[in-house]
Motif scaffolding. Structure first.
Motif, PDB file in Angstrom:
ATOM      1  N   ASP A  76      -2.307  -5.042  -5.869  1.00 54.45           N
ATOM      2  CA  ASP A  76      -2.729  -5.162  -4.472  1.00 54.45           C
ATOM      3  C   ASP A  76      -3.137  -3.803  -3.887  1.00 54.45           C
ATOM      4  N   VAL A  77      -4.401  -3.685  -3.552  1.00 57.91           N
ATOM      5  CA  VAL A  77      -4.868  -2.441  -2.916  1.00 57.91           C
ATOM      6  C   VAL A  77      -5.419  -2.732  -1.512  1.00 57.91           C
ATOM      7  N   SER A  78      -5.091  -3.919  -0.982  1.00 53.02           N
ATOM      8  CA  SER A  78      -5.717  -4.328   0.281  1.00 53.02           C
ATOM      9  C   SER A  78      -5.333  -3.410   1.447  1.00 53.02           C
ATOM     10  N   ASP A  79      -4.208  -2.686   1.302  1.00 50.63           N
ATOM     11  CA  ASP A  79      -3.766  -1.829   2.397  1.00 50.63           C
ATOM     12  C   ASP A  79      -3.906  -0.338   2.058  1.00 50.63           C
ATOM     13  N   ILE A  80      -4.545  -0.048   0.944  1.00 51.22           N
ATOM     14  CA  ILE A  80      -4.746   1.359   0.548  1.00 51.22           C
ATOM     15  C   ILE A  80      -5.943   1.930   1.322  1.00 51.22           C
ATOM     16  N   THR A  81      -5.784   3.146   1.828  1.00 44.87           N
ATOM     17  CA  THR A  81      -6.915   3.855   2.439  1.00 44.87           C
ATOM     18  C   THR A  81      -7.387   4.936   1.475  1.00 44.87           C
ATOM     19  N   ASP A  97     -14.635  -1.550   3.830  1.00 46.17           N
ATOM     20  CA  ASP A  97     -15.229  -0.435   4.583  1.00 46.17           C
ATOM     21  C   ASP A  97     -14.244   0.197   5.572  1.00 46.17           C
ATOM     22  N   THR A  98     -13.406  -0.649   6.196  1.00 48.57           N
ATOM     23  CA  THR A  98     -12.488  -0.081   7.199  1.00 48.57           C
ATOM     24  C   THR A  98     -11.410   0.791   6.551  1.00 48.57           C
ATOM     25  N   ASN A  99     -11.175   0.592   5.263  1.00 50.31           N
ATOM     26  CA  ASN A  99     -10.166   1.420   4.585  1.00 50.31           C
ATOM     27  C   ASN A  99     -10.798   2.507   3.723  1.00 50.31           C
ATOM     28  N   PHE A 100     -12.085   2.730   3.916  1.00 54.06           N
ATOM     29  CA  PHE A 100     -12.781   3.790   3.182  1.00 54.06           C
ATOM     30  C   PHE A 100     -13.330   4.738   4.244  1.00 54.06           C
ATOM     31  N   MET A 128      -0.605   4.532  -5.559  1.00 51.61           N
ATOM     32  CA  MET A 128      -0.949   3.221  -4.987  1.00 51.61           C
ATOM     33  C   MET A 128       0.165   2.207  -5.233  1.00 51.61           C
ATOM     34  N   LEU A 129       0.785   2.282  -6.423  1.00 48.80           N
ATOM     35  CA  LEU A 129       1.849   1.325  -6.749  1.00 48.80           C
ATOM     36  C   LEU A 129       3.124   1.641  -5.966  1.00 48.80           C
ATOM     37  N   ASP A 130       3.415   2.931  -5.803  1.00 47.18           N
ATOM     38  CA  ASP A 130       4.617   3.343  -5.062  1.00 47.18           C
ATOM     39  C   ASP A 130       4.531   2.983  -3.594  1.00 47.18           C
ATOM     40  N   LYS A 131       3.327   3.131  -3.034  1.00 49.40           N
ATOM     41  CA  LYS A 131       3.170   2.909  -1.590  1.00 49.40           C
ATOM     42  C   LYS A 131       1.893   2.113  -1.357  1.00 49.40           C
ATOM     43  N   PRO A 132       2.004   0.808  -1.223  1.00 43.09           N
ATOM     44  CA  PRO A 132       0.803  -0.038  -1.091  1.00 43.09           C
ATOM     45  C   PRO A 132      -0.019   0.240   0.164  1.00 43.09           C
ATOM     46  N   SER A 133       0.519   1.050   1.093  1.00 44.15           N
ATOM     47  CA  SER A 133      -0.267   1.404   2.283  1.00 44.15           C
ATOM     48  C   SER A 133      -0.650   2.891   2.247  1.00 44.15           C
ATOM     49  N   ALA A 134      -0.710   3.473   1.054  1.00 46.87           N
ATOM     50  CA  ALA A 134      -0.947   4.917   0.937  1.00 46.87           C
ATOM     51  C   ALA A 134      -2.332   5.323   1.438  1.00 46.87           C
ATOM     52  N   VAL A 135      -2.374   6.537   1.972  1.00 47.80           N
ATOM     53  CA  VAL A 135      -3.631   7.169   2.389  1.00 47.80           C
ATOM     54  C   VAL A 135      -3.929   8.249   1.348  1.00 47.80           C
TER      55      VAL A 135
END
Ligand code: GLP
Length: 242
Positions: A59-64, A98-101, A26-33
């Motif tokens: 920041d985890v707002s962009d994590i899926t 919900d949209t990222n889960f 998550m820290l390496d890639k804030p948009s990680a899936v």
């Protein structure tokens, strides 16, 4: 072969090490899936991720987040549904919206459509950056039981008998059909990075077969020997027969 085996001392170190694999991603890639797995193996690692995040948020707002598999034919809020487990163990604590889960529906008139929706949503997000996998004592990955073709894509398989009996007992669902919707082996192998996590002596024999035996559909997890970026994270008990 690029097999990396990490053996840690005990269960506590195992849970913490695994938790840091998730947080590190998550820290390496804030948009990680990131794909998670449910079961006894992953429960504590999820709690540790939640604790670390609560103590030191980032920041985890962009994590899926998504789950590798799901039980079909049960309500989503059943305690044993993968949706509910991942939500209560980790997604809620991190405030993943919900949209990222991403989880397949547990109830549907058309599970083929659910499978395609689930898989295409992950593809739309650029594919899987990190997939955490548990290991069945028969070598299953997700609900891909022994005999599943390596070419399989997201589909509804069966559960093993012990799990099905438990689910029926806990939900009171006696006759309706239950299943295991799961990413296929091919989808799992497309993850850019995998951590296969196995702890405890009940996994020792299958860990040996997975790592030292032939790559065969009889042991679905043996295919991971061929993945270019898979780490096998074991505690000493699970590694005892290597
Ligand atoms: C279940 C799940 C798998 C999980 C496996 C291991 O069958 N469908 O995704 O990896 O069990 O469970 P445990 O960690 O409880 O041994």
């Amino acid at each position: 072969m690029n097999t990396k085996v990490t053996i840690v001392k005990d269960e506590k170190q195992f849970d913490t090490t695994a938790a840091w694999r998730i947080i590190g991603c998550m820290l390496d890639k804030p948009s990680a899936v990131i794909g998670l797995s449910t079961g006894q193996t992953t429960k504590n690692m999820h709690h540790i991720v939640s604790e670390i995040y609560t103590a030191s948020p980032f920041d985890v707002s962009d994590i899926t987040l998504f789950g590798l598999d799901e039980i079909t034919g049960v309500p989503r809020d059943y305690d044993g549904a993968c949706y509910t487990m991942i939500k209560t163990q980790i997604a809620d604590a991190l405030g993943i919206c919900d949209t990222n889960f991403i989880m397949p529906a547990t109830l549907s008139d058309n599970y083929d459509v659910e499978c395609r929706k689930f898989q295409s949503e992950l593809e739309r997000r650029g594919g899987i950056d990190l997939q955490i996998l548990g290991l069945g004592t028969n070598g299953h990955l997700g609900f891909n039981q022994p005999g599943t073709p390596f070419e399989s894509q997201t589909w509804v398989s069966r559960m093993d008998e012990a799990l099905e009996t438990r689910v029926r007992k806990e939900t009171g669902i006696l006759n309706a059909e239950l299943g295991g919707l799961t990413l296929g082996i091919k989808n799992i192998m497309h993850a850019r990075r995998i951590v296969l996590a196995a702890k405890g002596k009940s996994k020792a024999a299958i860990v040996k077969q997975m790592l030292c035996g032939p790559v065969t559909t009889d042991i679905p997890a043996s295919i991971l020997q061929l993945h270019p970026n898979c780490e096998f994270l074991l505690d000493e008990a699970a590694a005892a027969m290597l």
